[in-house]
Design a protein around this motif. Structure first.
Motif, short mmCIF file in Angstrom:
data_model
loop_
_atom_site.label_atom_id
_atom_site.label_comp_id
_atom_site.label_asym_id
_atom_site.label_seq_id
_atom_site.Cartn_x
_atom_site.Cartn_y
_atom_site.Cartn_z
N GLU A 133 3.14 5.76 11.78
CA GLU A 133 1.67 5.68 11.76
C GLU A 133 1.20 5.09 10.43
O GLU A 133 0.29 4.27 10.39
CB GLU A 133 1.04 7.05 11.97
CG GLU A 133 -0.48 7.00 11.97
CD GLU A 133 -1.12 8.34 12.28
OE1 GLU A 133 -2.35 8.39 12.41
OE2 GLU A 133 -0.39 9.34 12.40
N VAL A 134 1.84 5.52 9.34
CA VAL A 134 1.50 5.00 8.01
C VAL A 134 2.79 4.61 7.29
O VAL A 134 3.71 5.42 7.16
CB VAL A 134 0.74 6.03 7.16
CG1 VAL A 134 0.43 5.45 5.78
CG2 VAL A 134 -0.54 6.46 7.84
N LEU A 135 2.85 3.36 6.87
CA LEU A 135 3.97 2.86 6.06
C LEU A 135 3.39 2.28 4.78
O LEU A 135 2.41 1.54 4.82
CB LEU A 135 4.74 1.77 6.82
CG LEU A 135 5.78 0.99 6.01
CD1 LEU A 135 6.98 1.87 5.68
CD2 LEU A 135 6.23 -0.27 6.76
N VAL A 136 3.99 2.61 3.65
CA VAL A 136 3.60 2.02 2.38
C VAL A 136 4.72 1.10 1.93
O VAL A 136 5.88 1.51 1.85
CB VAL A 136 3.34 3.10 1.31
CG1 VAL A 136 3.03 2.45 -0.04
CG2 VAL A 136 2.18 4.00 1.73
N CYS A 137 4.38 -0.16 1.68
CA CYS A 137 5.36 -1.14 1.20
C CYS A 137 4.99 -1.50 -0.23
O CYS A 137 3.85 -1.89 -0.51
CB CYS A 137 5.33 -2.38 2.09
SG CYS A 137 6.60 -3.60 1.69
N VAL A 138 5.95 -1.35 -1.15
CA VAL A 138 5.69 -1.54 -2.58
C VAL A 138 6.50 -2.73 -3.10
O VAL A 138 7.71 -2.81 -2.86
CB VAL A 138 6.05 -0.27 -3.38
CG1 VAL A 138 5.74 -0.47 -4.86
CG2 VAL A 138 5.29 0.93 -2.84
N LYS A 139 5.80 -3.61 -3.80
CA LYS A 139 6.45 -4.76 -4.43
C LYS A 139 6.68 -4.44 -5.90
O LYS A 139 5.72 -4.19 -6.65
CB LYS A 139 5.59 -6.01 -4.29
CG LYS A 139 6.19 -7.26 -4.91
CD LYS A 139 5.29 -8.46 -4.73
CE LYS A 139 4.02 -8.35 -5.53
NZ LYS A 139 3.21 -9.58 -5.49
N VAL A 178 -1.12 0.65 8.63
CA VAL A 178 -1.53 1.74 9.50
C VAL A 178 -1.42 1.29 10.94
O VAL A 178 -2.08 0.33 11.35
CB VAL A 178 -2.97 2.20 9.19
CG1 VAL A 178 -3.40 3.31 10.14
CG2 VAL A 178 -3.07 2.68 7.75
N ARG A 179 -0.55 1.95 11.70
CA ARG A 179 -0.32 1.62 13.11
C ARG A 179 -0.04 0.13 13.29
O ARG A 179 -0.54 -0.51 14.19
CB ARG A 179 -1.50 2.06 13.96
CG ARG A 179 -1.69 3.58 13.97
CD ARG A 179 -2.94 4.02 14.67
NE ARG A 179 -3.11 5.46 14.55
CZ ARG A 179 -4.24 6.10 14.87
NH1 ARG A 179 -5.28 5.43 15.31
NH2 ARG A 179 -4.32 7.41 14.74
N GLY A 180 0.76 -0.42 12.39
CA GLY A 180 1.22 -1.79 12.50
C GLY A 180 0.32 -2.83 11.89
O GLY A 180 0.65 -4.02 11.89
N VAL A 181 -0.84 -2.43 11.34
CA VAL A 181 -1.80 -3.39 10.79
C VAL A 181 -1.97 -3.16 9.28
O VAL A 181 -2.36 -2.06 8.87
CB VAL A 181 -3.17 -3.27 11.48
CG1 VAL A 181 -4.15 -4.27 10.89
CG2 VAL A 181 -3.02 -3.47 12.98
#
Length: 399
Positions: free
Chosen positions: A210-216, A227-230
């Motif tokens: 449902e929630v993914l955090v991607c960090v650079k 959030v939900r793929g967006v």
């Protein structure tokens, strides 16, 4: 990818629904004429007409297979990813990854080019043009359908450019996009690089999150929340500015004009400065990482401290969003001591309930994550049902 001349040229009424049909075939929801007609609630003759239009664009192909208990042969339709090519680029501040992909986002050819964005957009455009042309020939795929480019935020580009003596007026995202569109005559999509990283990582590794955090974690620090793929972009498209959250016990000046930002004390740029201050001059964060992995005490100490500071900031993100996972990408993730530092402070300061099931990991897509995300963003746009219908009517994918 022009539509061939046939006795029945497409009209808006006859084309309507062809893009929906393609989506069903791509996702495997229906693959025979009967299945497609039942799913869409239209006559078989209507399905056959739409399939003809899709076949003219080489987007679908049929083969005879045995279907059902009685073993009747039937034409089964499948999507053809090699029908088109997408050109994608992931722009960093000190290098750019460029790729050509098919319509599934699979990389057909790629190249990394060292380039400093402080040289300005014109130099970067020249490099992209040359490299895109080379990769198009190397990939030998279908006709070009779109171009996607992930870039740092306008704020970061301008701040970095000013720090290296380039006028802040040199960067304009709209002009950059328009220059690419004028060259290639197909839809061109520019978005934040970290948003494209997040899109690719969600599709590849965390489709149910449902929630993914991607960090650079590279020359600069940034993040995307999916959030939900967006990817969430915010009112001013500045959501995810992780690098400009203040950390404790720090007052180092930041390019944003403030002081004590995470970027100023824990980014790749910061580590290069800190190594120089310790009498260990290096040119790039990748050298700091290599020294740390080789056991250099100064490098290990600095990277471990950066990890703790990153973890401190991420603990607030975890408390606020309760993500399924935090996926990390960039030069710094190659340092063995970084993750240890992040885990140390994150799990000490985040709420136990919010972090108990949290997955902390590096991207599964490696160096291709950014270009995969840029390609997927383009594919989502050009294969959207309305876009497919318009391409059939126009006989071309041109913008």
């Amino acid at each position: 990818m022009a539509v061939s001349e046939r006795s029945h040229p497409p009209t808006p009424a006859s084309v309507e629904g062809a893009g929906v049909l393609l989506g069903m075939i791509r996702r495997g929801r229906a693959r025979t004429v009967t299945q497609l007609a039942d799913a869409m609630g239209v006559a078989r003759s209507t399905i056959l007409q739409r399939l003809d239009y899709l076949q003219r664009l080489d987007l679908v192909r049929s083969e005879m297979r045995t279907e059902g208990a009685r073993g009747r042969p039937a034409a089964v339709f499948g999507f053809v990813p090699r029908a088109g090519t997408v050109l994608a680029a992931h722009l960093g501040l000190t290098g750019v990854r460029v790729a050509a992909t098919d319509l599934d986002g699979e990389v057909l050819a790629s190249r990394f080019c060292a380039v400093d964005v402080a040289q300005g957009p014109d130099a970067l455009l020249d490099l992209l043009h040359r490299t895109f042309d080379e990769l198009t020939d190397e990939a030998a795929g279908g006709a070009l359908v779109g171009v996607g480019v992930g870039t740092p935020s306008t704020f970061e580009l301008k701040a970095y450019a000013r720090a290296h003596g380039l006028s802040a007026a040199g960067w304009d995202r709209d002009e950059f996009r328009d220059a690419l569109a004028a060259r290639y005559h197909v839809p061109v999509l520019l978005d934040l690089d970290v948003a494209m990283l997040g899109l690719a990582e969600h599709r590849a590794s965390w489709p149910d999150a449902e929630v993914l955090v991607c960090v650079k974690l590279g020359t600069l620090i940034d993040a995307a929340v999916v959030v939900r793929g967006v990817p969430v972009r915010g009112a001013d498209r500045l959501a995810g500015e992780l690098g400009h959250i203040k950390v404790t016990d720090a007052d180092d000046p930041c390019v944003c004009g403030s002081a004590g930002c995470l970027d100023a004390v824990a980014s790749g740029n910061a580590l290069v400065r800190q190594m120089a201050a310790a009498g260990r001059p290096v040119d790039h964060v990748s050298q700091v990482v290599q020294l740390a992995n080789d056991g250099d005490r100064d490098a290990v100490h600095l990277i471990r401290r950066s990890g703790r500071r990153i973890g401190e900031v991420l603990s607030s993100v975890v408390n606020l969003l309760n993500p399924t996972a935090i996926s990390m990408w960039g030069y710094l993730t190659e340092a063995e001591s970084l993750l240890a530092g992040i885990r140390e402070s994150l799990y000490q300061t985040a709420l136990p309930g919010s972090s108990a099931n949290l997955r902390l990991t590096t991207t599964a897509l490696g160096e291709l994550a950014g270009v995969r995300g840029a390609a997927l963003a383009v594919i989502d746009t050009v294969l959207e049902p309305g876009s497919v219908d318009r391409a059939i009517l126009a006989g071309s994918w041109s913008a």
